[in-house]
Design a protein around this motif. Structure first.
Motif, mmCIF file in Angstrom:
data_model
loop_
_atom_site.group_PDB
_atom_site.id
_atom_site.type_symbol
_atom_site.label_atom_id
_atom_site.label_comp_id
_atom_site.label_asym_id
_atom_site.label_seq_id
_atom_site.Cartn_x
_atom_site.Cartn_y
_atom_site.Cartn_z
ATOM 1 N N TYR A 1 15.133 11.854 4.448
ATOM 2 C CA TYR A 1 15.496 10.609 3.779
ATOM 3 C C TYR A 1 14.675 10.288 2.536
ATOM 4 O O TYR A 1 14.934 9.301 1.869
ATOM 5 C CB TYR A 1 15.393 9.453 4.779
ATOM 6 C CG TYR A 1 16.404 9.587 5.887
ATOM 7 C CD1 TYR A 1 17.754 9.341 5.645
ATOM 8 C CD2 TYR A 1 16.030 9.993 7.165
ATOM 9 C CE1 TYR A 1 18.701 9.480 6.642
ATOM 10 C CE2 TYR A 1 16.962 10.136 8.175
ATOM 11 C CZ TYR A 1 18.297 9.883 7.910
ATOM 12 O OH TYR A 1 19.230 10.032 8.903
ATOM 13 N N GLY A 2 13.683 11.109 2.237
ATOM 14 C CA GLY A 2 12.905 10.849 1.030
ATOM 15 C C GLY A 2 11.711 9.959 1.287
ATOM 16 O O GLY A 2 11.539 9.405 2.373
ATOM 17 N N VAL A 3 10.857 9.848 0.280
ATOM 18 C CA VAL A 3 9.609 9.087 0.387
ATOM 19 C C VAL A 3 9.806 7.698 -0.219
ATOM 20 O O VAL A 3 10.919 7.343 -0.634
ATOM 21 C CB VAL A 3 8.450 9.843 -0.302
ATOM 22 C CG1 VAL A 3 8.188 11.176 0.385
ATOM 23 C CG2 VAL A 3 8.744 10.058 -1.776
ATOM 24 N N VAL A 4 8.751 6.932 -0.279
ATOM 25 C CA VAL A 4 8.849 5.546 -0.745
ATOM 26 C C VAL A 4 9.519 5.448 -2.119
ATOM 27 O O VAL A 4 10.372 4.596 -2.349
ATOM 28 C CB VAL A 4 7.456 4.877 -0.748
ATOM 29 C CG1 VAL A 4 7.501 3.541 -1.468
ATOM 30 C CG2 VAL A 4 6.947 4.712 0.679
ATOM 31 N N LYS A 5 9.152 6.336 -3.020
ATOM 32 C CA LYS A 5 9.689 6.241 -4.395
ATOM 33 C C LYS A 5 11.219 6.268 -4.414
ATOM 34 O O LYS A 5 11.837 5.723 -5.323
ATOM 35 C CB LYS A 5 9.145 7.365 -5.276
ATOM 36 C CG LYS A 5 9.803 8.720 -5.023
ATOM 37 C CD LYS A 5 9.461 9.736 -6.103
ATOM 38 C CE LYS A 5 9.874 11.152 -5.710
ATOM 39 N NZ LYS A 5 11.292 11.342 -5.403
ATOM 40 N N ASP A 6 11.809 6.905 -3.420
ATOM 41 C CA ASP A 6 13.259 7.029 -3.387
ATOM 42 C C ASP A 6 13.950 5.733 -2.968
ATOM 43 O O ASP A 6 15.180 5.652 -2.969
ATOM 44 C CB ASP A 6 13.663 8.170 -2.445
ATOM 45 C CG ASP A 6 13.098 9.506 -2.928
ATOM 46 O OD1 ASP A 6 13.343 9.837 -4.095
ATOM 47 O OD2 ASP A 6 12.383 10.176 -2.161
ATOM 48 N N TYR A 7 13.177 4.727 -2.594
ATOM 49 C CA TYR A 7 13.750 3.453 -2.130
ATOM 50 C C TYR A 7 13.404 2.270 -3.028
ATOM 51 O O TYR A 7 13.993 1.207 -2.886
ATOM 52 C CB TYR A 7 13.311 3.194 -0.670
ATOM 53 C CG TYR A 7 13.986 4.205 0.223
ATOM 54 C CD1 TYR A 7 15.260 3.958 0.728
ATOM 55 C CD2 TYR A 7 13.427 5.459 0.441
ATOM 56 C CE1 TYR A 7 15.936 4.917 1.457
ATOM 57 C CE2 TYR A 7 14.094 6.429 1.171
ATOM 58 C CZ TYR A 7 15.352 6.154 1.672
ATOM 59 O OH TYR A 7 16.023 7.118 2.377
ATOM 60 N N GLY B 1 0.834 -1.201 0.000
ATOM 61 C CA GLY B 1 0.000 0.000 0.000
ATOM 62 C C GLY B 1 0.867 1.248 0.000
ATOM 63 O O GLY B 1 0.578 2.223 -0.698
ATOM 64 N N ASN B 2 1.946 1.215 0.763
ATOM 65 C CA ASN B 2 2.868 2.362 0.797
ATOM 66 C C ASN B 2 3.440 2.640 -0.586
ATOM 67 O O ASN B 2 3.561 3.799 -0.999
ATOM 68 C CB ASN B 2 4.037 2.109 1.760
ATOM 69 C CG ASN B 2 3.653 2.044 3.236
ATOM 70 O OD1 ASN B 2 4.488 1.807 4.081
ATOM 71 N ND2 ASN B 2 2.378 2.237 3.557
ATOM 72 N N VAL B 3 3.816 1.565 -1.301
ATOM 73 C CA VAL B 3 4.359 1.742 -2.659
ATOM 74 C C VAL B 3 3.259 2.277 -3.579
ATOM 75 O O VAL B 3 3.486 3.194 -4.368
ATOM 76 C CB VAL B 3 4.949 0.420 -3.200
ATOM 77 C CG1 VAL B 3 5.304 0.537 -4.673
ATOM 78 C CG2 VAL B 3 6.183 0.012 -2.386
ATOM 79 N N SER B 4 2.066 1.726 -3.445
ATOM 80 C CA SER B 4 0.977 2.120 -4.342
ATOM 81 C C SER B 4 0.571 3.576 -4.166
ATOM 82 O O SER B 4 0.087 4.209 -5.100
ATOM 83 C CB SER B 4 -0.237 1.219 -4.112
ATOM 84 O OG SER B 4 0.107 -0.109 -4.443
ATOM 85 N N GLU B 5 0.742 4.103 -2.941
ATOM 86 C CA GLU B 5 0.363 5.501 -2.696
ATOM 87 C C GLU B 5 1.587 6.426 -2.644
ATOM 88 O O GLU B 5 1.438 7.621 -2.416
ATOM 89 C CB GLU B 5 -0.431 5.618 -1.391
ATOM 90 C CG GLU B 5 -1.723 4.810 -1.361
ATOM 91 C CD GLU B 5 -2.771 5.300 -2.352
ATOM 92 O OE1 GLU B 5 -2.726 6.472 -2.758
ATOM 93 O OE2 GLU B 5 -3.634 4.489 -2.759
ATOM 94 N N ASN B 6 2.762 5.864 -2.791
ATOM 95 C CA ASN B 6 4.002 6.646 -2.623
ATOM 96 C C ASN B 6 3.954 7.425 -1.307
ATOM 97 O O ASN B 6 4.034 8.656 -1.277
ATOM 98 C CB ASN B 6 4.226 7.584 -3.811
ATOM 99 C CG ASN B 6 5.619 8.226 -3.763
ATOM 100 O OD1 ASN B 6 6.506 7.733 -3.065
ATOM 101 N ND2 ASN B 6 5.790 9.313 -4.479
ATOM 102 N N SER B 7 3.852 6.679 -0.233
ATOM 103 C CA SER B 7 3.688 7.272 1.096
ATOM 104 C C SER B 7 4.932 8.013 1.547
ATOM 105 O O SER B 7 6.025 7.818 1.002
ATOM 106 C CB SER B 7 3.385 6.174 2.117
ATOM 107 O OG SER B 7 2.341 5.366 1.670
ATOM 108 N N GLY B 8 4.750 8.818 2.566
ATOM 109 C CA GLY B 8 5.874 9.574 3.120
ATOM 110 C C GLY B 8 5.994 9.323 4.604
ATOM 111 O O GLY B 8 6.325 8.225 5.030
ATOM 112 N N VAL C 1 4.904 3.083 -8.931
ATOM 113 C CA VAL C 1 4.908 3.678 -7.585
ATOM 114 C C VAL C 1 3.920 4.843 -7.584
ATOM 115 O O VAL C 1 3.977 5.722 -8.437
ATOM 116 C CB VAL C 1 6.311 4.192 -7.201
ATOM 117 C CG1 VAL C 1 6.257 4.952 -5.867
ATOM 118 C CG2 VAL C 1 7.313 3.052 -7.119
ATOM 119 N N GLY C 2 2.991 4.832 -6.665
ATOM 120 C CA GLY C 2 2.016 5.914 -6.586
ATOM 121 C C GLY C 2 0.888 5.815 -7.597
ATOM 122 O O GLY C 2 0.101 6.748 -7.722
ATOM 123 N N SER C 3 0.785 4.687 -8.307
ATOM 124 C CA SER C 3 -0.288 4.569 -9.305
ATOM 125 C C SER C 3 -1.591 4.067 -8.678
ATOM 126 O O SER C 3 -2.577 3.831 -9.368
ATOM 127 C CB SER C 3 0.139 3.680 -10.468
ATOM 128 O OG SER C 3 0.326 2.352 -10.036
#
Ligand code: LAC
Ligand code: ZN
Length: 472
Positions: A161-167, A147-154, A201-203
Motif C-alpha cells: 500500500y505504500g509509505v506515508v508519502k503516498d497518502y 512524526g510519521n509524516v516528518s520521517e516518511n515512515s513505512g 514529508v520526510g524532512s
C-alpha cells in the motif's frame, strides 16, 4: 553554529504566548523530551513548549528565529534516528496537545488531522467509516501522525500500500519566520508548481513545523490471513522472498526475522513460540483481499513457491487472536532487541532481489569487524533493519571499530543500488554517511533548500547533514 541559551526573559515571553502551564522546565518533562527510542541517546532541551495551534507555533518560531534559539519539533518520541533529540538544547516543541482529528471527509475518502494524533487512533477512526489508512509503523500504538509524516515512515503494509508519502495530499506548516503556509490541495491529482508537500514529508523537522495534515484514504480491505514460515537457512529465507513475487503473488506484508529476533521477542512478550533448534529464520507473510476463499488459494500458491526451499512446518493464522499474536511478536522485535543489549540499528534498504546478497554482506562485515548482528524487517521492500549487538564487543571497539564496519556496510548497500534509510530517517545516526549516498553537488542543493526555509538554521539543527568539521 552556536545558539542562544534560554534566559528568564525568554521563558517569560513564552508564557505570554502559551498558557504558563504549557511552558515546562521541570525535570520530568525535560527528561522525557531528552530521549526518543534511538539507542541510549540523551539530549535534554532547555524548555519544553506545548503549543495548541499553528498561531502559537508561529509566535514561538518568529521569536526563536530572531533570538537564534534552536527549536526541535517532537512527536511521540518513538523515532529511531534521533529526529526528536534537541542536540543543541533550546526548545523542544512538543506537539502532544495538538491531537485532534479535524475532519473526516467520507465523501472524498480523506482525513485531516493535527500532528499529535496517535497513528493507530487515526486508523481506527477511519476504519469505523469503512476506510483504511495503511501505513503501520511498529510503534503505531503510540507514534504520532506528525512524526510519521516528518520521517516518511513505512511499516509492514508499505509493501502493498505504500509509505506515508503516498497518502499525504496537503500540509499546513509554520516556517521559522513565523509565516504559516499551506502546500498541495485536497485533490488526488495535482500538477501545480513545485511539490512542497513531498519536500516536507520526510524532512525530519528541519524545514518547517507541520501543523495540519490531509491524508487520502482507501476502502477497507475486509479479509487477511497470515503465514509464519520457518527456514533452516536465513539465506534461503531471503531468496524465498523474491520467489514469492516471481510466482505472481503480491502479499500485503512480507517480513523477515532472524532466529534471535523472534526468540527475543517471544521472551520479551511472554509468547509461547515453537522454535525447533534447526530453525534459522522466519518469513511472516500476510495476504489480504476481498474474499477469504481466494486468500486460501493464494496461501497454497505461496506454499508451492516455497516447496523448493528447506522450510519447516508453516503456521497458518486466520483467527483474529492468532494473527494478533504473530503481529504483536513482530512489532515487539525492536523493543526486545533494545532490552537485550546495547545495540546500533542500521535501516538498510536495497532493491528487493538483492536482499540475499545484503544479508551475506552484513554477516561477512560483522565477522571481519568482530560484531554480531540480528537482522529483521520488511523483506518484501528490501528494507532490512540490521541491529548490531554490543554484548561481546569491548567499549573501545564499539567506538573505534564499529564506525568502520558501518561505513563498509553502507558502501555495500549503495553498490547494490540501495540507500541509507528505508523508513527511519537520517537524523543523527546516519548523517555522517550522507556523502556515500550523494555527491557534493546534490548535498549542496539540499543545503540550499534548507537555507531557503530556515536561513538561521534554528530548526532541528544537527540532523541529516554531515557534521561540519570544527574550524581549528
Ligand atoms: C520495525 C521498526 C524498527 O520494523 O521499524 O519493527
Ligand atoms: Zn521497520
Amino acid at each position: 553554529v552556536s545558539f542562544a541559551k534560554i534566559t528568564a526573559a525568554d521563558l517569560a515571553y513564552f508564557a505570554t504566548v502559551l498558557a504558563p502551564a504549557r511552558v515546562l522546565t521541570d525535570a520530568e518533562h525535560v527528561a522525557r523530551c531528552a530521549r526518543d527510542e534511538t539507542e541510549d541517546f540523551c539530549h535534554p532541551p532547555e524548555v519544553v513548549l506545548q503549543p495548541v495551534s499553528a498561531e502559537e507555533i508561529s509566535a514561538i518560531l518568529r521569536y526563536c528565529n530572531t533570538r537564534k534559539i534552536s527549536v526541535t519539533p517532537r512527536g511521540a518520541g518513538t523515532g529511531l534516528s534521533g529526529g526528536a533529540l534537541a542536540l543543541h538544547g533550546g526548545v523542544s516543541l512538543d506537539t502532544r496537545r495538538m491531537n485532534r482529528i479535524l475532519h473526516l471527509d467520507e465523501r472524498n475518502f480523506q482525513v485531516t488531522a493535527e500532528p499529535g494524533v496517535i497513528t493507530q487512533e487515526l486508523q481506527e477512526a477511519v476504519r469505523e467509516k469503512g476506510l483504511f489508512y495503511p501505513p503501520d509503523p511498529a510503534s503505531k500504538g503510540s507514534s504520532f501522525i506528525g512524526g510519521n509524516v516528518s520521517e516518511n515512515s513505512g511499516g509492514p503494509k508499505a509493501l502493498k500500500y505504500g509509505v506515508v508519502k503516498d497518502y499525504v495530499l496537503s500540509l499546513e506548516a509554520v516556517l521559522p519566520s513565523g509565516e504559516i503556509i499551506s502546500t498541495g490541495a485536497a485533490t488526488l491529482k495535482n500538477s501545480t508548481g513545485y511539490n512542497l508537500t513531498q519536500l516536507l514529508v520526510g524532512s525530519e523537522g528541519t524545514l518547517a513545523v507541520i501543523t495540519k495534515i490531509t491524508l487520502r484514504l482507501i476502502p477497507a480491505v475486509p479479509h487477511d490471513l497470515t503465514l509464519l514460515v520457518p527456514f533452516r537457512s536465513a539465506a534461503e529465507a531471503c531468496e524465498a522472498v523474491n520467489a514469492i513475487f516471481l510466482a505472481g503473488i503480491a502479499p500485503s506484508a512480507l517480513e523477515f526475522m532472524e532466529r534471535d529476533a523472534i526468540e527475543w521477542a517471544a521472551r520479551y512478550t511472554s509468547t509461547a513460540v515453537d522454535l525447533p533448534q534447526d530453525i534459522a529464520a522466519h518469513l511472516l507473510i500476510e495476504l489480504d483481499g476481498p474474499e477469504m476463499e481466494r486468500l486460501y488459494g493464494e496461501a497454497e500458491k505461496v506454499a508451492d513457491a516455497l516447496a523448493r526451499f528447506d522450510v519447516g512446518e508453516i503456521l497458518f493464522a486466520d483467527t483474529a487472536d492468532q494473527k494478533a499474536a504473530l503481529w504483536n511478536l513482530r512489532r515487539k522485535v525492536g523493543e526486545a532487541v533494545k532490552s537485550h543489549s546495547a545495540y546500533k540499528e542500521i535501516d538498510t534498504v536495497v532493491p528487493r532481489a538483492e536482499l540475499p546478497v545484503l544479508l551475506q554482506k552484513v554477516k561477512a562485515i560483522g565477522a571481519r569487524h568482530g560484531f554480531r548482528s540480528v537482522c529483521y524487517g520488511h523483506a518484501g521492500d528490501g528494507n532490512l533493519h540490521v541491529n548490531i549487538i554490543k554484548d561481546a564487543m569491548s567499549a573501545g571497539d564499539w567506538i573505534t571499530r564499529l564506525p568502520h564496519g558501518v561505513h563498509e556496510l553502507f558502501t555495500e548497500v549503495i553498490a547494490l543500488g540501495g540507500t541509507l534509510s528505508g523508513e527511519h530517517g537520517i537524523g543523527v545516526v546516519a548523517r555522517d554517511y550522507m556523502h556515500l549516498a550523494f555527491a557534493p553537488a546534490a548535498l549542496d542543493v539540499m543545503r540550499g533548500i534548507k537555507a531557503v526555509f530556515d536561513p538561521n538554521g534554528i530548526l532541528n539543527p544537527g540532523k541529516i547533514f554531515p557534521q561540519e568539521k570544527a574550524a581549528s
